[in-house]
Enzyme design. Sequence first.
Site, PDB file in Angstrom:
ATOM      1  N   ALA A   3       0.848  -1.186   0.000  1.00 16.02           N
ATOM      2  CA  ALA A   3       0.000   0.000   0.000  1.00 16.02           C
ATOM      3  C   ALA A   3       0.887   1.241   0.000  1.00 16.02           C
ATOM      4  O   ALA A   3       2.063   1.188   0.363  1.00 16.02           O
ATOM      5  CB  ALA A   3      -0.910   0.001   1.224  1.00 16.02           C
ATOM      6  N   GLY A  18      -0.450  -5.120   1.010  1.00 14.01           N
ATOM      7  CA  GLY A  18      -1.682  -5.038   0.241  1.00 14.01           C
ATOM      8  C   GLY A  18      -1.591  -5.729  -1.099  1.00 14.01           C
ATOM      9  O   GLY A  18      -2.604  -6.175  -1.646  1.00 14.01           O
ATOM     10  N   GLU A  61      -2.263  -9.315  -0.361  1.00 16.01           N
ATOM     11  CA  GLU A  61      -3.681  -9.393  -0.015  1.00 16.01           C
ATOM     12  C   GLU A  61      -4.560  -9.319  -1.263  1.00 16.01           C
ATOM     13  O   GLU A  61      -5.569 -10.008  -1.360  1.00 16.01           O
ATOM     14  CB  GLU A  61      -4.037  -8.276   0.970  1.00 16.01           C
ATOM     15  CG  GLU A  61      -3.430  -8.514   2.352  1.00 16.01           C
ATOM     16  CD  GLU A  61      -3.630  -7.356   3.294  1.00 16.01           C
ATOM     17  OE1 GLU A  61      -4.225  -7.565   4.372  1.00 16.01           O
ATOM     18  OE2 GLU A  61      -3.194  -6.230   2.969  1.00 16.01           O
ATOM     19  N   GLU A 119       3.545  -5.965   7.504  1.00 18.02           N
ATOM     20  CA  GLU A 119       2.887  -4.880   8.235  1.00 18.02           C
ATOM     21  C   GLU A 119       3.353  -4.717   9.678  1.00 18.02           C
ATOM     22  O   GLU A 119       3.456  -3.599  10.178  1.00 18.02           O
ATOM     23  CB  GLU A 119       1.367  -5.075   8.201  1.00 18.02           C
ATOM     24  CG  GLU A 119       0.715  -4.718   6.875  1.00 18.02           C
ATOM     25  CD  GLU A 119       0.691  -5.856   5.880  1.00 18.02           C
ATOM     26  OE1 GLU A 119      -0.029  -5.753   4.874  1.00 18.02           O
ATOM     27  OE2 GLU A 119       1.393  -6.871   6.109  1.00 18.02           O
TER      28      GLU A 119
END
Length: 260
Positions: free
Chosen positions: A66, A112, A115, A135
Amino acid sequence: MKYNNILVQQESSTATITINRPSKLNALNKDTIQELHEAFKALDKDKKVKTIILTGSGEKAFVAGADISEFANFSEKEGGKLAAKGQKLLFDFVEKLSTPVIAAVNGFALGGGLELAMSCHFRVASDNSRMGLPEVSLGVIPGYGGTQRLPQLVGKGRAMEMIMTAGMIDAEKALKYGLVNYVVTQEELLPFCEKLAGKISNNSPVAISHAIKAVNAGFKHDSNGYAAEIKAFGECFGTADFEEGTTAFLEKRKADFPGK
């Protein structure tokens, strides 16, 4: 529709979405998430599209994560909203899409990015790929479904290790873990995915959409996967695709599914 951060191409019954932010290693920001939502929504409505391939531009990254600069100063409330909105707009949306989505993982798929790959219906990786959920090294946890989908794919113990160490695994280990279905060279990645897409496109799109719903139901704590399968199975009998498929089988010819 014109997009700034993604490219959409369509050839025959297969559409390819390419996340196109190479200078940021295709990192996900809010605009890219919104554009991906719009693209998936439009392609899912297009009856000519039977399969979607999702990949990243260049050879370094699928999605490197991200865009941290967008939320580094967020409050608790803003952080919660960020995760909720992202899951609704993209990650859960892709998982529930009635059109099959293949993630062509080319390079880094981190945070992300992993994910997003896990929200696709299955994954093919290039041999230079690296995957992980880093993360906790930033003082946060995966917020786009990573703590849920990773254990489903690789098992609780391996998922816990990957999340807690914040480390990366290579493509071969991802294959061994069951995180990806295949590992091929960078050059073979898209052609291989296109070949798989072609095989999928030969089958009933209506039946495939029902199969996606039934499989997903088995991973929801508030759903009975077997009951969902029975319901979906019965509904297939009322479709034109079922009539064509069974008729073609009995007549010993290739089915031409109308997608209804």
